[in-house]
Each structure stands twice: as structure tokens, then as C-alpha cells.
Scaffold this motif. Structure first.
Motif, short mmCIF file in Angstrom:
data_model
loop_
_atom_site.label_atom_id
_atom_site.label_comp_id
_atom_site.label_asym_id
_atom_site.label_seq_id
_atom_site.Cartn_x
_atom_site.Cartn_y
_atom_site.Cartn_z
N ARG A 1 0.83 -1.21 0.00
CA ARG A 1 0.00 0.00 0.00
C ARG A 1 0.87 1.26 0.00
N ASP A 2 1.82 1.32 0.93
CA ASP A 2 2.61 2.54 1.09
C ASP A 2 3.53 2.78 -0.10
N MET A 3 4.16 1.71 -0.60
CA MET A 3 5.07 1.90 -1.72
C MET A 3 4.31 2.23 -3.01
N ALA A 4 3.07 1.78 -3.14
CA ALA A 4 2.26 2.16 -4.30
C ALA A 4 2.03 3.67 -4.31
N VAL A 5 1.75 4.23 -3.14
CA VAL A 5 1.58 5.69 -3.02
C VAL A 5 2.90 6.39 -3.30
N HIS A 6 3.96 5.87 -2.72
CA HIS A 6 5.31 6.44 -2.88
C HIS A 6 5.70 6.46 -4.36
N HIS A 7 5.47 5.33 -5.05
CA HIS A 7 5.81 5.24 -6.47
C HIS A 7 4.98 6.19 -7.32
N GLN A 8 3.71 6.37 -6.97
CA GLN A 8 2.86 7.24 -7.76
C GLN A 8 3.41 8.67 -7.80
N GLN A 9 3.94 9.13 -6.67
CA GLN A 9 4.52 10.47 -6.68
C GLN A 9 5.77 10.55 -7.55
N ALA A 10 6.59 9.49 -7.54
CA ALA A 10 7.77 9.47 -8.40
C ALA A 10 7.38 9.53 -9.87
N VAL A 11 6.32 8.80 -10.23
CA VAL A 11 5.82 8.83 -11.61
C VAL A 11 5.37 10.25 -11.96
N GLU A 12 4.62 10.87 -11.07
CA GLU A 12 4.12 12.22 -11.32
C GLU A 12 5.26 13.21 -11.52
N MET A 13 6.25 13.19 -10.62
CA MET A 13 7.37 14.13 -10.72
C MET A 13 8.20 13.87 -11.97
N SER A 14 8.31 12.61 -12.36
CA SER A 14 9.10 12.28 -13.55
C SER A 14 8.45 12.80 -14.82
N PHE A 15 7.12 12.73 -14.91
CA PHE A 15 6.44 13.29 -16.08
C PHE A 15 6.49 14.82 -16.07
N ILE A 16 6.48 15.41 -14.90
CA ILE A 16 6.58 16.87 -14.82
C ILE A 16 7.91 17.34 -15.40
N VAL A 17 9.02 16.69 -14.99
CA VAL A 17 10.32 17.16 -15.47
C VAL A 17 10.50 16.87 -16.96
N ARG A 18 9.87 15.83 -17.48
CA ARG A 18 9.96 15.57 -18.91
C ARG A 18 9.33 16.70 -19.71
N ASP A 19 8.35 17.36 -19.14
CA ASP A 19 7.74 18.52 -19.80
C ASP A 19 8.51 19.80 -19.53
N GLY A 20 9.35 19.79 -18.48
CA GLY A 20 10.00 21.02 -18.05
C GLY A 20 11.40 21.23 -18.58
N THR A 21 11.96 20.19 -19.24
CA THR A 21 13.32 20.33 -19.77
C THR A 21 13.44 19.59 -21.10
N GLN A 22 14.43 19.98 -21.87
CA GLN A 22 14.73 19.31 -23.13
C GLN A 22 16.03 18.52 -23.02
N ASP A 23 16.60 18.44 -21.82
CA ASP A 23 17.85 17.73 -21.63
C ASP A 23 17.61 16.21 -21.78
N ASP A 24 18.30 15.61 -22.75
CA ASP A 24 18.06 14.20 -23.05
C ASP A 24 18.40 13.28 -21.89
N GLU A 25 19.49 13.59 -21.18
CA GLU A 25 19.94 12.71 -20.10
C GLU A 25 18.93 12.65 -18.96
N VAL A 26 18.43 13.82 -18.56
CA VAL A 26 17.45 13.86 -17.47
C VAL A 26 16.11 13.30 -17.93
N ARG A 27 15.71 13.60 -19.15
CA ARG A 27 14.44 13.08 -19.65
C ARG A 27 14.48 11.55 -19.75
N ARG A 28 15.62 11.01 -20.17
CA ARG A 28 15.75 9.55 -20.26
C ARG A 28 15.68 8.92 -18.87
N LEU A 29 16.35 9.51 -17.90
CA LEU A 29 16.28 9.02 -16.52
C LEU A 29 14.85 9.09 -16.00
#
Length: 220
Positions: A49-77
Motif C-alpha cells: 500500500r505505502d510503496m504504491a503511493v510512494h511510487h505514484q509520486q515518483a511517476v508524477e514528478m518524472s512526467f513533470i520534469v519531462r515537460d520542463g526540460t529538453q535535456d536528453d539525459e534527465v528526460r531519459r532518466l
């Protein structure tokens, strides 16, 4: 709903569909088939239960930064983190379904399954936890203000914000995963948790290096 949020939703839905069949085969077969089904207050259920919530925030932040930068290295990560954690989240939610347990335990506080752990149990978290939106504590979770700041950042600043937040987030997740390795009774879940520890420790080292390339340091 923004394009970022739509992307996050699609990733999670796909992960749930992908994990459904695999979940039954993994958590319901082998040694786990002969073990007692975890209870709602078990470490197995609490971690899922807790890690599912924890992971959901990581997914959200990762999609945010993919929209916020054009840097290939960070977007790939960010893509790798979002894809991996969305799939793992689907597996954990699938296990809860398989065990006939609720995905949200209204009568149990987050991290209660790690109670009594001097290195990160409920009530302390060794300084790795942030106050969540609902007032609960979970190791490494970004606050609502943190996520909003990341959402407004662009370019190099977005990269730095993301890397700093995700390092803290990963370190919290590592603490939780180690707790499952020690406490969980389902072999497949313990194996997944051990894999999380190894993968996220490697990603933390990479993110520290990426921060240094940008003239910044990890937050304590």
C-alpha cells in the motif's frame, strides 16, 4: 487535466494491465502458494500500500520534469523511473487484489508496518520524511509545495529541482524496501523489494553525479 497528468494516468493504467497476469503467477505461485495469505495489517500489505503511493509520486514528478526540460539525459532518466515504478506499482496493487485486501487502510497510519524500527519506523523516519498533503509521514515524500515548485521550474532549474527531490524520494524508498526485505513473508515481494534497493541506490549515485554536473548538491 494537464498533458502531464494524462501521461501519468496512462502510464499507471498500462502498468496495471501489464502487471495483472504476472501478479497472479508470481505472488500466487511457487513457495508463496503454500504460505498463509497476508493479513491487512501485515508488513506485506503495508509495504504494498505505502510503496504504491510512494511510487505514484515518483511517476508524477518524472512526467513533470519531462515537460520542463529538453535535456536528453534527465528526460531519459525520468522516463526510466516513471516506467519502472508505474509497473512496480501495478504489481503491488495487483497483489493486494489477489490477497483480497484493501488498497487503502483507513484504520492504519502510513508506515505502521515498520513500527519499532529505530532506523526508519513510524514516528521518526530518521529525518527522511516530509509532511504529506494529508498530514501523514512517509520517508522521502515531496510536499505539495515541492511538487508545485517543480511544476513551475523550467530548463536547468527544473532538472536540479527534480534531481534533488528524487534523491530524497529514492532514499526514503530504499529505507522502506529494506524494511520489506526484513519483514515481508511473501518471497516474490521480498525479491521485488531487494531489487528496488539495488536499482534505486544505483540511480541515486547517477543523480548525484548529474547534480554535480549542474553545479548543485543533493539536499540533506
Amino acid at each position: 487535466m494537464t498533458r502531464t497528468h494524462w501521461a501519468a494516468v496512462v502510464a499507471v493504467v498500462l502498468a496495471l494491465l501489464f502487471a495483472g497476469a504476472a501478479t497472479v503467477a508470481s505472488a500466487g505461485g511457487g513457495d508463496s502458494a503454500t504460505a498463509a495469505t497476508p493479513t491487512a495489517d501485515s508488513a506485506d500489505a503495508g509495504f504494498a500500500r505505502d510503496m504504491a503511493v510512494h511510487h505514484q509520486q515518483a511517476v508524477e514528478m518524472s512526467f513533470i520534469v519531462r515537460d520542463g526540460t529538453q535535456d536528453d539525459e534527465v528526460r531519459r532518466l525520468a522516463y526510466d523511473i516513471a516506467n519502472t515504478q508505474a509497473n512496480q506499482r501495478g504489481m503491488m496493487l495487483g497483489w493486494l487484489d489477489l490477497w483480497g485486501l484493501p488498497k487503502v487502510a483507513a484504520d492504519s497510519e502510513p508506515m505502521a508496518w515498520m513500527a519499532g524500527d529505530a532506523k526508519g519506523g513510524h514516528g521518526g523516519h530518521g529525518g527522511t520524511g516530509h509532511q504529506a498533503e494529508d498530514g501523514s509521514l512517509m520517508p522521502g515524500m515531496a510536499t505539495k509545495a515541492d511538487v508545485e515548485r517543480l511544476d513551475k521550474a523550467v530548463g536547468k532549474q527544473a532538472e536540479i529541482e527534480y534531481l534533488q527531490l528524487m534523491i530524497v524520494h529514492h532514499n526514503g524508498g530504499i529505507s522502506m524496501a529494506k524494511g520489506c526485505v526484513e519483514r515481508c513473508s511473501v518471497d516474490t515481494e521480498r525479491d521485488l523489494a531487494a531489487g528496488m534497493v539495488a536499482a534505486q541506490e544505483s540511480e541515486v549515485a547517477l543523480m548525484v553525479d548529474l547534480l554535480h554536473k549542474r553545479g548543485a548538491d543533493a539536499r540533506s
